[in-house]
Design an enzyme around this catalytic site. Structure first.
Site, mmCIF file in Angstrom:
data_model
loop_
_atom_site.group_PDB
_atom_site.id
_atom_site.type_symbol
_atom_site.label_atom_id
_atom_site.label_comp_id
_atom_site.label_asym_id
_atom_site.label_seq_id
_atom_site.Cartn_x
_atom_site.Cartn_y
_atom_site.Cartn_z
ATOM 1 N N GLU A 118 6.001 -2.739 1.244
ATOM 2 C CA GLU A 118 5.562 -2.409 -0.102
ATOM 3 C C GLU A 118 6.495 -3.079 -1.107
ATOM 4 O O GLU A 118 7.719 -2.993 -0.984
ATOM 5 C CB GLU A 118 5.573 -0.889 -0.319
ATOM 6 N N ASP A 192 -4.472 -5.748 -3.398
ATOM 7 C CA ASP A 192 -3.055 -6.089 -3.394
ATOM 8 C C ASP A 192 -2.725 -7.016 -2.208
ATOM 9 O O ASP A 192 -3.427 -6.981 -1.196
ATOM 10 C CB ASP A 192 -2.188 -4.814 -3.345
#
Length: 818
Positions: A118, A192
């Site tokens: 992340e 993303d």
């Protein structure tokens, strides 16, 4: 930096190791098998879309998500340290919950097989449909949203590259094409790490895949001339790793996948289109990383250039096309070279296309007609049949075609509608009914009656626009004209959607007995696979009557709120739930016809309005039958008005973007206007009584008009035949049956009569038994609304003219009592 949780986990590992040492006397012997691989196959990049502090909460606290690593960014006020450091959250050998429902290179649910990183990066997304704090995590890739993506932090990227290199060294099964983004493995849900993620920078550092420019140029030279088919692009995308099915259609799954691919490899060109540029990059990647697959794909590409697409069935340019002598004659001599055609007394035309005959005897209704003698080879002749024809069925036969072995072709055109200058029918009763209603406050109407190929009644009554927004009468109302356009509401289902479907079936492009997913592959799950196209046509698929997509407070929840056409179509295909089982009952539903509109668009690769206007109405010479008339140059003053205060029911209803002025030229139906851009399978068509008269005569002609065939008689029979479960249902068409629909068809209609109604105040009746069509167009909803906030009604619907059946009954009486 090592978190406290990570520290405790390490202590646990050391304790376990000590225990194993204490048990080292256990007699295990290890021999390495050659048949194994590493568990970790993929490295997945994400952005958090929230700051460091919130990311830690979401990724660490119980009940949330997780990832193996979190990479912070500079200038984040929530980051506590002066120097950027990577935080490990889950051991690489353990499973982190970062991928969700996912697919890559044949493997599903990648949490078990991947390492997730992340990266703190916060795009700003705006939506016309939902407040930012209400965005559904399942709809992050919604096409209606506007997202602005920031650049990634340089220090952050340096840390990420170093970490990725170390991960690749520890996990040798992660190859270049196994370094992916969340959008690659879940393109319909996620976007993303976004189009600003520096994939090429990572590639230069030995992390991930990229293409060679000279190879792209090679494919670009080919594909800029003839680009790959959508089916071939789908095969290549799947060959590279994406979860896309080969449908040869630019469907939602393909649009999402192409957008994800472009965000990764063409971030300056994210369109979702299967263009030559994207094809060149995709095939360059395939050649570099999957050369055997690339070779097969290019062989298929070359094959496509030489393969002739099967031609659809060609519809005829006449109602009867008879080759004489017949190709496969019967041994019963007197049944050959004979047939029937439809015509009306004093009308009709015969075209003879001569091949090699010099003479022939041609009889119409038993009378021999005079033709050229001798006939010349390869010449066309046209003859009027006005002295030979009668109303209804006419006969032809051909004898003595000479010389022996010669042939010719007969063509009989379809009848065309003729205005009747004089008629002896007495329509005074129906005129009195409508005029009395007009005098009492009913807004207006236009009535057309077709009998035996003639428009025997064409009358306008009252006003096209009578009332102001507040319900008071206008000082100078706009008079109703014969040529006034009407919003025909659910009659759109028949005269747009059904006409298109019957044409596609006639051309062999559609089989109504096939499952809908055969044409719309994404129409799957929760019983969708069992629904046939026919189920939608008979309103027996089990869908609810309506879904108010245009309102956030619709009964299915805010997830079904949409004022964006693409989003609405996605919801129709994958979201709308069934409320009844298949074929349990007939439940009249707009959802059925919304989906049929999408089906037409998918098969034809055209917008519904472009297809019906270009392929049906314009070839018939109909210039006043169209969707979104105001956008196509039609003046609103030529269109009948509908509701007085927009869709607000006099201020009783409110929702986002609601219209509050008198509606005139915009489709009234809320789902069609707000959720589907004015073009829908269930509503949106505008037309005039004369244009609908042509389409009604086409139906009475059993599929054609003049020299244009729109569908075949066999297909029309299939669509108007009664359903065994309910005689009032055909395929879409409503039927009179044995007086079961008297409110619509009146008491005199034959059991074969069919037609439809429209919410705005329109009704059509086609009665083949009487060679009759009735078209009543009213603006009944252009009237004040009486009642309280929950129980109210349009005043116009209280009049007999607005209730259909009485007008239809009086028309039949004028004809049958003649």
């Amino acid at each position: 930096m090592m978190t406290f949780l990570f520290y405790l986990k390490k202590l646990g590992i050391f304790a376990s190791a000590a225990f194993l040492v204490s048990c080292a006397s256990t007699p295990y012997e290890f021999t390495q098998s050659a048949n194994y691989s590493h568990r970790v196959k993929f490295l997945v990049m994400h952005y958090t879309a929230i700051n460091y502090e919130k990311s830690m909460q979401v990724l660490v606290e119980d009940g949330g998500l997780s990832a193996h690593y979190l990479v912070p960014e500079s200038n984040d006020p929530s980051y506590p340290d002066d120097e950027l450091k990577i935080t490990q959250l889950v051991d690489e050998h353990d499973r982190a919950w970062h991928a969700g429902r996912s697919y890559w290179q044949g493997r599903e649910d990648l949490n078990d097989q991947s390492i997730g990183i992340e990266i703190v990066n916060i795009p700003t997304c705006h939506s016309p449909e939902l407040e930012e704090h209400e965005l559904d995590i399942q709809l992050q890739n919604d096409a209606s949203k506007l997202c602005i993506y920031p650049d990634y932090d340089a220090k952050q990227m340096a840390l990420l590259i170093e970490l990725s290199q170390e991960i690749l060294a520890r996990h040798p099964d992660i190859g270049p094409t196994q370094v992916v983004g969340h959008s690659d493995i879940a393109p319909s849900r996620k976007n993303d790490p976004g189009p600003r993620f520096p994939w090429y920078q990572l590639y230069q550092a030995g992390v991930g895949a990229w293409y060679d420019n000279h190879t792209v140029d090679k494919y670009w030279q080919q594909f800029s001339v003839v680009k790959p088919s959508i089916g071939l692009m789908q095969s290549a995308l799947r060959g590279y790793g994406y979860d896309v099915q080969a449908t040869n259609q630019l469907d939602p799954q393909t649009l999402d996948t192409l957008s994800a691919f472009q965000m990764h490899f063409l971030p300056w060109h994210v369109s979702g289109n299967a263009d030559a540029r994207s094809g060149a990059v995709l095939f360059a990647l395939m050649e570099k990383y999957f050369p055997k697959k690339a070779t097969k794909l290019m062989a298929q590409y070359n094959q496509e250039q030489t393969t002739v697409e099967p031609q659809p069935k060609q519809l005829a340019n006449a109602q009867v096309v008879a080759l004489i002598p017949e190709r496969d004659p019967s041994t019963r001599l007197l049944v050959n070279n004979r047939g029937t055609f439809k015509a009306y007394k004093g009308r009709g035309q015969l075209v003879i296309e001569n091949n090699t005959a010099t003479s022939a005897d041609i009889y119409i209704n038993g009378e021999k007609i005079n033709i050229a003698s001798p006939l010349q080879a390869n010449k066309q002749y046209t003859y009027s049949l006005s002295k030979r024809t009668r109303n209804g069925v006419n006969t032809y036969k051909v004898d003595n075609v000479l010389p022996e072995g010669a042939s010719l072709t007969l063509r009989f055109a379809y009848p065309q509608l003729k205005k009747s200058a004089n008629n002896t029918y007495n329509f005074s009763a129906v005129d009195k009914l409508i005029n009395d209603d007009i005098a009492a406050g009913f807004p207006g109407a236009v009535l057309g009656v077709i009998k035996d190929g003639k428009l025997i009644k064409l009358s306008s009554y009252g006003d096209a626009k009578k009332y102001q927004r507040n319900g008071t009468a206008m000082q100078s109302p706009q008079k109703m004209q014969i040529g006034t356009l009407f919003d025909i509401a659910s009659n759109s289902k028949m005269f747009a959607t059904n006409f298109a479907l019957m044409k596609l079936v006639s051309e062999g492009k559609l089989d109504v007995n096939k499952p809908l997913f055969y044409y719309l592959p994404e129409f799957r799950g929760r019983g969708r696979e069992q629904r046939l196209v026919k189920d939608l046509l008979t309103h027996s698929a089990g869908y609810p009557a309506v879904v108010d997509f245009h309102r956030k407070d619709n009964k299915f929840g805010e997830r079904f709120f949409s004022q964006n056409s693409l989003r609405t179509k996605n919801l129709l295909l994958t979201g709308v739930p069934f409320i009844a089982g298949r074929n349990v009952k007939h439940l009249y539903s707009d959802i059925d016809y919304m989906l049929l509109g999408v089906l037409i668009e998918r098969i034809t690769q055209q917008a519904l309005d472009h297809y019906v206007e270009g392929q049906i109405y314009q070839p018939l010479g109909l210039q006043h039958t169209l969707f979104n008339p105001l956008q196509k140059g039609v003046s609103k003053h030529t269109i009948a008005a509908t509701e007085l205060a927009g869709n607000s029911r006099g201020g009783r209803i409110s929702f986002d973007n609601i219209r509050t002025d008198v509606l005139q030229g915009q489709v009234h139906d809320e789902k069609a206007f707000y959720a589907l851009g004015g073009v829908a399978g269930h509503a949106g068509l505008f037309s005039t009584v004369e244009d609908l008269g042509v389409l009604s005569q086409l139906l009475l002609n059993r599929g054609g008009y003049g020299d244009k065939q729109i569908f075949t008689p066999q297909v029309l029979d299939q669509f108007i035949a009664p359903q065994a479960s309910n005689e009032t249902y055909g395929l879409g068409w409503r039927r009179a049956g044995e007086h079961a629909q008297k409110w619509h068809f009146g008491p005199y209609a034959s059991p074969q009569a069919y037609g439809h109604t429209g919410w705005t105040g329109t009704v059509t009746v086609i009665d083949p038994a009487y060679d009759l069509a009735i078209i009543l167009l009213t603006n009944a909803r252009h009237s004040p609304i009486k009642g309280n906030d929950t129980h109210y009604e349009f005043v116009g619907k209280k009049f007999e003219t607005g209730k259909y059946g009485s007008v239809i009954s009086l028309v039949y009486e004028a004809l049958l009592n003649h």
